[in-house]
Design a protein around this motif. Structure first.
Motif, short mmCIF file in Angstrom:
data_model
loop_
_atom_site.label_atom_id
_atom_site.label_comp_id
_atom_site.label_asym_id
_atom_site.label_seq_id
_atom_site.Cartn_x
_atom_site.Cartn_y
_atom_site.Cartn_z
N ILE A 1 0.86 -1.18 0.00
CA ILE A 1 0.00 0.00 0.00
C ILE A 1 0.90 1.24 0.00
O ILE A 1 2.10 1.15 0.27
CB ILE A 1 -0.93 0.03 1.24
N SER B 1 -2.00 10.40 -0.28
CA SER B 1 -2.43 9.49 0.76
C SER B 1 -3.82 8.94 0.44
O SER B 1 -4.72 9.69 0.05
CB SER B 1 -2.45 10.18 2.12
N ASP B 2 -4.02 7.64 0.60
CA ASP B 2 -5.34 7.05 0.40
C ASP B 2 -6.34 7.59 1.41
O ASP B 2 -7.55 7.66 1.13
CB ASP B 2 -5.27 5.52 0.54
N LYS C 1 -7.57 10.72 -0.16
CA LYS C 1 -8.35 10.46 -1.37
C LYS C 1 -9.75 9.96 -1.06
O LYS C 1 -10.71 10.26 -1.78
CB LYS C 1 -7.62 9.44 -2.24
N HIS C 2 -9.90 9.18 0.01
CA HIS C 2 -11.19 8.57 0.32
C HIS C 2 -11.91 9.25 1.49
O HIS C 2 -12.89 8.72 2.01
CB HIS C 2 -11.03 7.08 0.62
N THR D 1 -13.76 1.79 1.14
CA THR D 1 -13.83 1.69 -0.31
C THR D 1 -15.02 0.80 -0.68
O THR D 1 -15.83 0.46 0.18
CB THR D 1 -12.52 1.10 -0.89
#
Length: 315
Positions: free
Chosen positions: A204, A243-244, A247-248, A290
């Motif tokens: 990741i 960074s995820d 983003k989410h 997600t």
């Protein structure tokens, strides 16, 4: 003048029973089923070791071996006992193939996919009738042959025959072929645990300052990661564009009560993720979601260690 004539009636040896064509075909099918059971069980041993399910796979392997050998000796060597084993094996072997296949699927299906499933309704409607028909047909054919051999043995006890070198070599060759799927899987099965890897090698996206990175990939596709980083750099990474979490739209919370987290642990492979093997009392919790998974990062302020974990979304 008298002449001696041999008594043909007393010296004649009764011809052994010859298996009919239907029995030969059924025997080939059952032996292939037994061989498949052995091969699937060996793959299961490689996949599940050292899980306790390996005991089930060893038992399955032994049953498959008994079915294959019993069918061979019962049909091609006229053994009444082998024919009885073959009859019992005919009624069970096709279901014994399906059971370990479902177990292997449970540990190999990528549960991170939205359509992941061990089986489907269409498959069940097709596979189960085929297994029932094949079991009843082969069992009936083998049962008739076992009865004929038993009747024949009442008047003509079977003579013991030693196993030939050709049969031993053939058996070794067959077992070698059956080990090919296991050998292939062992050669391509990537390591499920890595320690002290670089940031770029992590499964990741991680902050560039992360150190002591460990990760574990579960059999169902989920990922566990732990890494060390100071809190300031960790907070800066959370809000960065790469960074995820950013983003989410992840949420950041202060830990108010101890949390159990699961850090990568090679000793538990291939067992599923437990409730946690590490407790965090002070630090930060980050959550986001997600399409297929819940994602969580727990930051332990006492050790400057972050723990990333993926959880399945329960319907």
């Amino acid at each position: 003048m008298s002449s001696d004539h041999p008594d043909s009636s007393s010296s004649a040896i009764p011809a052994p029973l010859r298996p009919p064509a239907s029995l030969v075909v059924a025997s080939i099918v059952v032996m292939l089923a037994g061989a498949t059971i052995i091969s699937v069980a060996m793959v299961g041993l490689e996949l599940l070791w050292p899980s306790s399910l390996c005991i089930l796979m060893l038992l399955t392997l032994g049953i498959g071996l008994a079915i294959m050998l019993g069918q061979y000796f019962g049909t091609f060597r006229g053994s009444p006992r082998g024919a009885r084993y073959a009859t019992i094996g005919s009624f069970t072997c096709f279901f014994l193939i399906h059971a370990p296949v479902l177990i292997l699927r449970k540990y190999t299906v990528d549960w991170t996919q939205p359509d992941a499933s061990v089986t489907s309704l269409e498959e069940s409607l097709l596979v189960v009738p085929i297994m029932v028909i094949a079991s009843l047909t082969c069992g009936w054919i083998n049962g008739r042959w076992a009865w004929k051999l038993w009747k024949h043995s009442q008047d003509h006890p079977p003579q013991s025959r030693s196993i030939s070198l050709r049969e031993v070599l053939a058996f070794c060759a067959v077992m070698g072929v059956l080990m090919i799927p296991t050998s292939y899987r062992a050669s391509v099965n990537r390591s499920l645990y890595q320690a002290n890897i670089a940031v770029d090698d992590a499964p990741i996206a991680l902050p560039t300052g992360a150190q002591a990175i460990e990760y574990e990939r579960q059999r169902d596709g989920r990922i566990l990661v732990s890494f060390e980083i100071d809190e300031t750099s960790f907070r800066q990474w959370l809000v960065s564009s790469d960074s995820d979490v950013h983003k989410h739209g992840g949420t950041l919370e202060e830990i108010t009560s101890p949390l159990n987290v699961h850090r990568p642990d090679p000793s538990r492979i291939p067992l599923p993720i437990s409730e946690g093997n590490t407790s965090v009392s002070q630090g930060l919790s980050v959550y986001w979601q997600t399409e297929t998974l819940h994602h969580a990062i727990t930051y332990d302020r006492a050790t400057n260690t972050a723990y990333y974990q993926e959880l399945m979304i329960l319907e």
